[in-house]
Enzyme design. Structure first.
Site, short mmCIF file in Angstrom:
data_model
loop_
_atom_site.label_atom_id
_atom_site.label_comp_id
_atom_site.label_asym_id
_atom_site.label_seq_id
_atom_site.Cartn_x
_atom_site.Cartn_y
_atom_site.Cartn_z
N GLU A 139 -2.23 8.43 7.60
CA GLU A 139 -3.14 9.18 6.73
C GLU A 139 -4.05 10.06 7.55
O GLU A 139 -4.50 9.66 8.62
CB GLU A 139 -4.05 8.20 5.96
CG GLU A 139 -3.50 7.75 4.65
CD GLU A 139 -4.47 6.81 3.92
OE1 GLU A 139 -5.62 6.64 4.35
OE2 GLU A 139 -4.03 6.26 2.90
N HIS B 209 -15.37 -4.25 7.47
CA HIS B 209 -14.57 -4.18 6.24
C HIS B 209 -14.95 -5.23 5.21
O HIS B 209 -14.16 -5.62 4.36
CB HIS B 209 -13.08 -4.21 6.55
CG HIS B 209 -12.69 -3.12 7.51
ND1 HIS B 209 -12.93 -1.79 7.25
CD2 HIS B 209 -12.16 -3.17 8.75
CE1 HIS B 209 -12.54 -1.07 8.28
NE2 HIS B 209 -12.08 -1.86 9.21
N ARG C 180 -7.90 -7.91 -9.61
CA ARG C 180 -8.67 -9.13 -9.89
C ARG C 180 -10.08 -8.72 -10.31
O ARG C 180 -10.43 -7.54 -10.23
CB ARG C 180 -8.77 -9.97 -8.60
CG ARG C 180 -9.44 -9.18 -7.48
CD ARG C 180 -9.90 -10.01 -6.31
NE ARG C 180 -10.78 -9.24 -5.45
CZ ARG C 180 -10.39 -8.44 -4.48
NH1 ARG C 180 -9.10 -8.28 -4.20
NH2 ARG C 180 -11.27 -7.76 -3.76
N LYS D 66 0.82 -1.22 0.00
CA LYS D 66 0.00 0.00 0.00
C LYS D 66 0.85 1.27 0.00
O LYS D 66 0.48 2.27 -0.63
CB LYS D 66 -0.95 0.01 1.20
CG LYS D 66 -1.81 -1.23 1.35
CD LYS D 66 -2.68 -1.51 0.14
CE LYS D 66 -3.09 -2.97 0.10
NZ LYS D 66 -3.30 -3.52 -1.23
#
Ligand code: MV4
Length: 645
Positions: free
Chosen positions: A200, A235, A291, A116
């Protein structure tokens, strides 16, 4: 085009991929674990290969076993589906080395997006907006604390190697940073074997909006618009729709361009998704999924494209068509899971005893009635995809489909999905990712079944033909001596309903909770078509031994007919033979031979249909024979306890 395709996956996505391949004249090859020998995806394939035992490590994640199957089958290509090996660069490379086409992006693109922190750096260089923060290599705690103060609070610490919320920590004040950092690093190290984190700025109420992209080998890269996947639990996505409610064409175009830039930056080929979080008209890159995703059908519905077909064509070297100008109509997908939302969404394992998936919407499933939901795999049962010319129409269609969905044997989230669809904030459009967490009332289980479910269960009992040999009818024919009326006791988990019924004409007059109701209707093997006081409804129905389940509005209400357990007042001689009215397992034996009991004394507890059934003495006397022990399986009607004077 390929002549044969191995699908290295299971469940609905394996079935979905094979459907398109078959339609393109491609021979389909399934792989399966021991748990999936009789699975739908195996039955649909032209050929199927066993690749190992049930745990994914021993089968669906075993690269060598899958390549062995592909070689013996002579597969030209391998489609990885989603999950399992779909974003495994080593697998993509191993396929190429074996001379088999991997239907997915180049291994280098998978790797570039896998981390990430480096993906964020790459995106920034490509001119794609990222959430302000720190995503560099320096990981010293004091350094990160200084960076955190520069970013400002609240901020999020995320695992660089992660995704999906693991190793994520929200920090509201500078004083909490050091402890949160240690926690995030520890969790990242154990989950990914990599303790690196990024920082972040925290967006308080973002929406999750993702863009479907597609690239071919000839330099064309297109955007197929957005999906809104803001409704999530822990999530995991629950509802996904296209287009996103309230997104202006200019924002759609800007997000599409950013996503195409992201894909181009990593040399992408095939289908991929660029995830953004959006707030107040701004959007920021989060990650790219390299994907085909679970929710791809909503994009298919609003573009008219078969994304699996295009994956296969692109992998075979064909060129993409130009992108459509705009999405057409609206599509929404609901994921039906075997889980218990009221118990922290714990998967509900067990056998699916009854499954009725709705008409009128697109259904993607790999599960059939009789299949088991186990802890080895994702507990998703099906995806329901509704479309309409506008959002309100699609929502109504999905609501009707969910209300008609019937599952018994495992709990599902169907009632939660219905509650979300009926919620005003959701109907108004544009909820943020915190929606479900802010509305725990949507998960609540009602304490008692609705009245119409009780009445439907009663009707199912009353309308059963008397000569039927099922346990509803007494084996000794006592029913012949009954007065025309019947008193019923229907037990439902903690609650109990008492009903008095009198036949009248072609129906029954029933008293429940002090109110009289008129019931008429018909009974089939799997449904009750019932008229309650002139209001007609159809409910799903399932009878097993002394139980009846009523399936309605996303729920399965299970009842136990209590008046059969305490046998009628047979005058002594007739009683004394205690049997389970249904097959099950002896949970507890409550008496010993020689014990003196009175009518009503609990003697044995049998576990069946996930409920406990207490068998009681039907007469006064002494236990003369104990013919069962805790843990034993028992069949219906076989004497477990004998009582005599
Ligand atoms: C965020 C965020 C707010 N601000 N990042 C959740 C898992 C991972 N994919 C990223 N996630 C989030 N990142 C910043 N800077 C809120 C979330 C988030 C979330 C994102 C998408 C969908 C559902 C979510 C639920 C909770 C938090």
């Amino acid at each position: 085009m390929f002549r044969s395709l191995l699908v290295a996956n299971r469940g609905e996505i394996a079935c979905r991929v094979m459907r398109t391949a078959r339609g393109m004249g491609i021979r389909t090859i399934a792989v399966y674990s021991d748990a999936d020998r009789d699975a739908r995806h195996v039955a649909l394939a032209d050929e199927a290969f066993r690749i190992g035992e049930a745990p994914p490590r021993a089968s669906y994640l075993d690269i060598d076993a899958i390549l062995r199957a592909a070689r013996s089958a002579g597969a030209d290509a391998i489609h990885p589906g989603y999950g399992f090996l779909s974003e495994n660069a080593t697998f993509a490379q191993a396929c190429e080395q074996a001379g088999i086409v991997f239907v997915g992006p180049p291994a280098s693109a998978i790797r570039a997006m896998g981390d990430k922190a480096s993906a964020k750096a790459l995106m920034q260089r490509a001119g794609v907006a990222v959430v302000p923060g720190y995503h560099g290599a320096e990981q010293d705690a004091a350094f990160l604390a200084r960076e955190a103060s520069a970013v400002g609070f609240p901020l999020l610490i995320k695992a660089s190697a992660g995704g999906g919320g693991k190793g994520m920590r929200l920090v509201r004040a500078a004083g909490d940073f050091a402890a949160a950092l240690a926690g995030a690093q520890g969790e990242a190290a154990s989950a990914f074997g990599d303790a690196r984190v990024l920082l972040e700025r925290y967006l308080e109420k973002p929406r999750h909006i993702e863009i479907q992209v597609f690239a071919d080998m000839h330099g064309r890269c297109i955007s197929l618009f957005e999906r809104d996947c803001s409704v999530q639990r822990r999530h995991q996505k629950v509802l996904e729709e296209a287009p996103a409610p309230g997104i202006a064409p200019a924002m759609r175009a800007a997000m599409g361009e950013a996503a195409v830039a992201a894909a181009r930056a990593v040399g992408y080929v095939g289908a991929g998704t660029v995830e953004f979080i959006a707030e107040d008209g701004a959007f920021f890159f989060m990650e790219m999924n390299t994907r085909l995703q679970v929710e791809h059908p909503v994009t298919e519905e609003v573009t008219g494209l078969d994304l699996v077909a295009w994956q296969l064509r692109v992998a075979a070297g064909e060129s993409l068509p130009p992108a459509p100008a705009a999405p057409r109509g609206h599509a929404i997908e609901a994921r039906l899971y075997a889980e218990n939302p009221a118990n922290d969404y714990l998967p509900s394992v067990g056998r699916v005893r009854h499954l009725r998936l709705p008409d009128g919407v697109r259904v993607e499933t790999g599960v059939r009635a009789g299949d088991a939901v186990t802890a080895d795999y994702d507990p998703m049962l099906a995806k329901l995809i509704a479309t309409g010319e506008d959002r309100a129409t699609a929502l109504r269609s999905l609501e009707a489909a969910l209300a008609a969905t019937e599952v018994a044997g495992v709990r599902t989230n169907a009632a939660l999905l219905l509650a979300i669809l009926r919620h005003e904030a959701f109907r108004d459009g544009g909820v943020d990712t915190g929606f479900l967490a802010r509305h725990p009332e949507l998960l609540a289980e009602p304490a008692a079944p609705p009245q119409e479910a009780v009445l439907a269960a009663a009707f199912a009992v009353l309308a059963e033909p008397v000569e039927d040999a099922s346990p509803w009818s007494a084996r000794d024919g006592w029913r012949l001596n009954l007065p025309a009326g019947r008193d019923l006791v229907l037990r439902h988990a903690e609650a109990e309903s008492r009903l008095e019924a009198e036949p009248e004409g072609d129906g029954w007059n029933v008293r429940l909770d002090g109110e009289a109701h008129r019931l008429r209707g018909t009974l089939t093997d799997e449904a009750v078509s019932l008229d309650i006081d002139g209001r007609r409804l159809r409910v799903g129905m399932l009878r097993e031994g002394g139980r009846v389940a009523i399936l309605r509005d996303g729920r399965c209400h299970e009842f136990e007919l209590a008046d059969r357990l305490a046998a009628p007042d047979a005058a002594g001689e007739a009683g004394g033979h205690i049997a389970s009215p249904i097959p099950g397992r002896v949970a507890r034996v409550l008496v010993a031979e020689g014990d003196v009991v009175v009518r009503g004394t609990p003697v044995v507890v049998v576990e069946a249909m996930k409920m406990e059934l207490t068998l009681v003495a039907d007469r006064d006397g002494t236990i003369t024979h104990l013919r069962c022990a805790a843990g034993e399986m028992v069949t219906e009607g076989v004497e477990l306890v004998a009582i005599a004077d």
